[in-house]
Design a protein around this motif. Structure first.
Motif, PDB file in Angstrom:
ATOM      1  N   ASN A  19       0.850  -1.183   0.000  1.00  0.00           N
ATOM      2  CA  ASN A  19       0.000   0.000   0.000  1.00  0.00           C
ATOM      3  C   ASN A  19       0.887   1.236   0.000  1.00  0.00           C
ATOM      4  OD1 ASN A  19      -1.485   2.262   1.136  1.00  0.00           O
ATOM      5  ND2 ASN A  19      -3.119   0.781   1.469  1.00  0.00           N
ATOM      6  N   VAL A  20       0.573   2.207  -0.867  1.00  0.00           N
ATOM      7  CA  VAL A  20       1.460   3.348  -1.037  1.00  0.00           C
ATOM      8  C   VAL A  20       1.647   4.117   0.273  1.00  0.00           C
ATOM      9  CG1 VAL A  20       1.715   5.517  -2.243  1.00  0.00           C
ATOM     10  CG2 VAL A  20       0.874   3.557  -3.455  1.00  0.00           C
ATOM     11  N   TYR A  34      -3.520   8.061  -6.666  1.00  0.00           N
ATOM     12  CA  TYR A  34      -4.924   7.754  -6.355  1.00  0.00           C
ATOM     13  C   TYR A  34      -5.853   8.344  -7.393  1.00  0.00           C
ATOM     14  CZ  TYR A  34      -9.003   6.731  -3.570  1.00  0.00           C
ATOM     15  OH  TYR A  34     -10.182   6.210  -3.140  1.00  0.00           O
ATOM     16  N   PHE A  40      -4.950   2.845  -3.546  1.00  0.00           N
ATOM     17  CA  PHE A  40      -3.601   2.980  -3.003  1.00  0.00           C
ATOM     18  C   PHE A  40      -2.816   1.679  -3.128  1.00  0.00           C
ATOM     19  CE2 PHE A  40      -4.880   6.694  -0.216  1.00  0.00           C
ATOM     20  CZ  PHE A  40      -4.146   7.583  -0.966  1.00  0.00           C
ATOM     21  N   LEU A  95      -0.738  -1.145  -4.649  1.00  0.00           N
ATOM     22  CA  LEU A  95       0.079  -1.270  -5.859  1.00  0.00           C
ATOM     23  C   LEU A  95      -0.338  -2.472  -6.706  1.00  0.00           C
ATOM     24  CD1 LEU A  95       3.638  -0.464  -4.533  1.00  0.00           C
ATOM     25  CD2 LEU A  95       2.328   0.851  -6.157  1.00  0.00           C
TER      26      LEU A  95
END
Lengths: 111, 459, 84
Positions: free
Chosen positions: A22-23, A97, A103, A105
């Motif tokens: 997740n970013v 986003y 979010f 990847l």
């Protein structure tokens, strides 16, 4: 004692960067690593029973043991740089986003 | 005038450019031009900042080594700006910060100051790469770059705890006088090697390169592949030659890793079918080769190789990125015959690629031959064999690409290259030929660079 | 002196636990809150290691500014998500 915690924090940050997809979580792991690094740098300059390297009217002689002030100056710079990278990363995350709508990847379509 | 202006003027201009967005690109060109002109008026020496003498305060070092780097990098920076002027408008402020960071990287004589400049130029590089509009690739670059510079900081602080100084020349002195063994230095050295290796595109740390350079437009391609790569290679050279003594065993391990990097880079370049990917894998191999030369102690010719790479990568990436910007594709098969319509561009591309693969008449040949001579003098036949073999592989895939691109076909796509890029690439190509035939200039420069490290060096 | 040693141990353990929670929590906003409290713990760590100037900076920037940046990003994204 705290330097061991700092090393564990650096390792935890790396673990987070490697495992999370997740970013926002990756940027958060970067922050954890930076906090660990800052603690480690401060612990390098720490002297047992030393006092803070600030000259006041109470402590104005050279005979006292001060902790090393140079790592503290380095950490001040490192903290500010870390905030810069975090802000840039979050701006890119927002762009990601608005482009992909997520979010994660793994959910983004590879181009 | 002191050389601190090279850093201070771009930073000041960056703040001014925020106030007036329309003036910013003009200001950027003016500042870049000012930097190029002013380099020739500075006197060599160490500049102390803030009145603190060298081991205590931050000092900038302007010797012949950093002078050559500054001249090459500033001129290359200016040419990239001219090539991609319409892309520059959006990121003019960022480019000013990048210019300050790059000059700082070359000038600084202090390891922590080096970290600050790595971050400054790195953040500018992330922002420049957002003009590709590939945000995931930029994000990968940001994460890997930040982790890399954190590792550099970790190595730096371990080194500070061991030696007690941050100044480069002072550190080299104390390492030799206090007898700190090379085995003890290997931990901080490895951390710093990883940190700089991320930016220098060395093999295990370069997964960001494909995302950034594989989709590069005409600003990002030449800027990251030529200007940034050249700067980081020179920084690597300074640290390897004037700070650390690498122990034999560690040096062997690093050489093997870098050799694997060269072979893997050339193999990937051989296997890929996209123009920009071929170029980026080839530049990965070149970066590893330069670091090996610095490790082996062939400093002078390594610097010349960096310069040859800066010139030829600038030409190659400018043409490749411009072409794929116009045609929205960079498959070599789709580009068949574009050079038969654009002879000037084609000739420049041919000269630059042949120079990279090391054919006679061009600058790359002179550099590679001298490098091989000194490697044979050192009797390191494995290294020489790898360099020769990869040169052949390089020659094969470049010739293969060139044949396809020159292939005469009636329905070849036509591209209108504007006259700026035509002039710049042809001047640079002529420069490659001039340096390739008139070699006394190179020999003189190599000697001046070698002299720098004989006086303060640790050999 | 004994007391300070115990405080150090408690702070260190709390730092590690909070970092682990921040990395592994499912909700993003909770993760950010764990990061913020971890940052506050590191402030105590800085004070224990006699670096009050760093502690003040970390409390303001690391704990305050970074947390607000994260929260604003998450909030603005939620708005975009509602529109779409």
């Amino acid at each position: 004692m705290l330097q061991y915690a700092a090393i564990v924090l650096i390792m935890l940050g790396l673990y987070g960067i490697l495992t999370q997809r997740n970013v926002i979580k990756i940027i958060l792991s970067l922050n954890i690593m930076e906090i660990g690094l800052n603690l480690f740098i401060i612990s390098v300059g720490y002297v047992t029973d030393g006092i803070a390297p600030i000259m006041t009217t109470n402590h104005n002689t050279n005979s006292l043991i001060y902790v090393d002030p140079l790592p503290q100056a380095l950490v001040l710079t490192a903290i500010v740089i870390g905030v810069g990278t975090t802000a840039l990363g979050l701006a890119i995350a927002k762009n990601i986003y608005s482009k992909y709508g997520t979010f994660e990847l793994d959910e983004m379509e590879e181009e | 005038m002191s050389a601190v202006l090279l850093i201070a003027v771009p930073l000041l201009a960056a703040f001014i450019s925020i106030l007036n967005k329309k003036l910013a690109p003009v200001l950027l060109l003016l500042v870049s031009l000012f930097n190029i002109v002013s380099i020739f008026f500075y006197s060599l020496g160490t500049i102390t900042i803030g009145g603190f003498e060298a081991p205590y305060g931050i000092s900038l070092v302007l010797d012949n080594y950093s002078l050559i780097g500054l001249i090459v990098i500033n001129i290359a920076f200016f040419l990239v700006l001219l090539i991609s002027y319409e892309k520059v408008k959006k990121v003019a402020t960022v480019l000013l910060v990048a210019l300050a960071g790059l000059n700082g990287l070359l000038l600084t004589g202090d390891l922590f100051n080096l970290f600050v400049f790595i971050e400054v130029s790195g953040i500018a590089a992330y922002l420049i790469s957002t003009t590709n509009k590939k945000y995931v690739a930029t994000f990968n670059y940001l994460v890997i770059g930040t982790v890399g510079s954190s590792f550099y900081l970790l190595g730096l602080i371990i080194l500070y705890a061991m030696v007690g100084t941050l100044n480069m020349s002072d550190m080299a002195l104390r390492i030799s006088s206090e007898g700190i063994s090379a085995a003890n230095l290997s931990l901080p050295f490895l951390f710093m090697f990883i940190g700089l290796g991320v930016e220098a595109k060395l093999l295990p740390f370069n997964s960001w390169v494909k995302g950034i350079l594989g989709n590069s437009n005409k600003l990002v391609g030449p800027m990251i592949a030529s200007v940034y790569a050249g700067t980081i290679s020179l920084v690597f050279g300074r640290i390897l030659t004037s700070v650390f003594v690498v122990s034999d065993r560690l040096g062997l391990i690093l050489t093997v890793i870098l050799l694997v990097g060269i072979v893997a880079g050339e193999t990937m370049a051989f296997a890929s079918t996209k123009l920009r990917e071929i170029l980026l894998y080839s530049s990965i191999a070149q970066a590893s080769l330069v670091i090996i030369l610095f490790l082996e102690g062939i400093t002078g010719w390594a610097v010349m190789m960096v310069i040859a790479n800066v010139i030829s990568k600038l030409v190659l990436f400018a043409i490749a990125s411009y072409t794929s910007d116009e045609l929205k594709t960079d498959e070599v098969d789709n580009l068949k015959g574009i050079f038969s319509k654009n002879k000037i561009i084609g000739v420049a591309f041919t000269i630059a690629s042949l120079s990279v693969s090391g054919l006679p008449l061009f600058m790359g040949f002179v550099v590679k031959m001298n490098v091989l001579t000194s490697i044979f003098d050192g009797e390191d036949y494995l290294l020489a064999a790898v360099i020769l073999l990869t040169s052949i592989v390089e020659g094969v895939y470049f010739v293969r690409v060139l044949i396809k691109l020159w292939y005469n076909k009636e329905d070849a796509k036509t591209i209108n290259y504007n006259f700026v890029i035509k002039y710049i690439v042809s001047v640079l190509a002529v420069l490659l030929i001039v340096f390739g035939t008139y070699t006394t200039v190179l020999n003189d420069q190599v000697e001046t660079v070698n002299e720098v490290f004989e006086i303060g060096g640790n050999e | 002196m004994e007391l300070i040693n115990y405080v150090e141990i408690v702070v260190g353990v709390l730092l590690i636990v909070l970092a682990f929670l921040a990395i592994n929590s499912k909700s993003l906003i909770k993760a950010v809150m764990f990061l913020s409290s971890m940052s506050m713990m590191s402030v105590i760590g800085f004070v224990l290691m006699k670096a009050p100037d760093v502690a003040v900076t970390e409390a303001v920037i690391g704990s305050g500014l970074v947390t607000s940046l994260f929260v604003f990003t998450l909030l603005s994204v939620r708005k975009v998500g509602n529109k779409a």
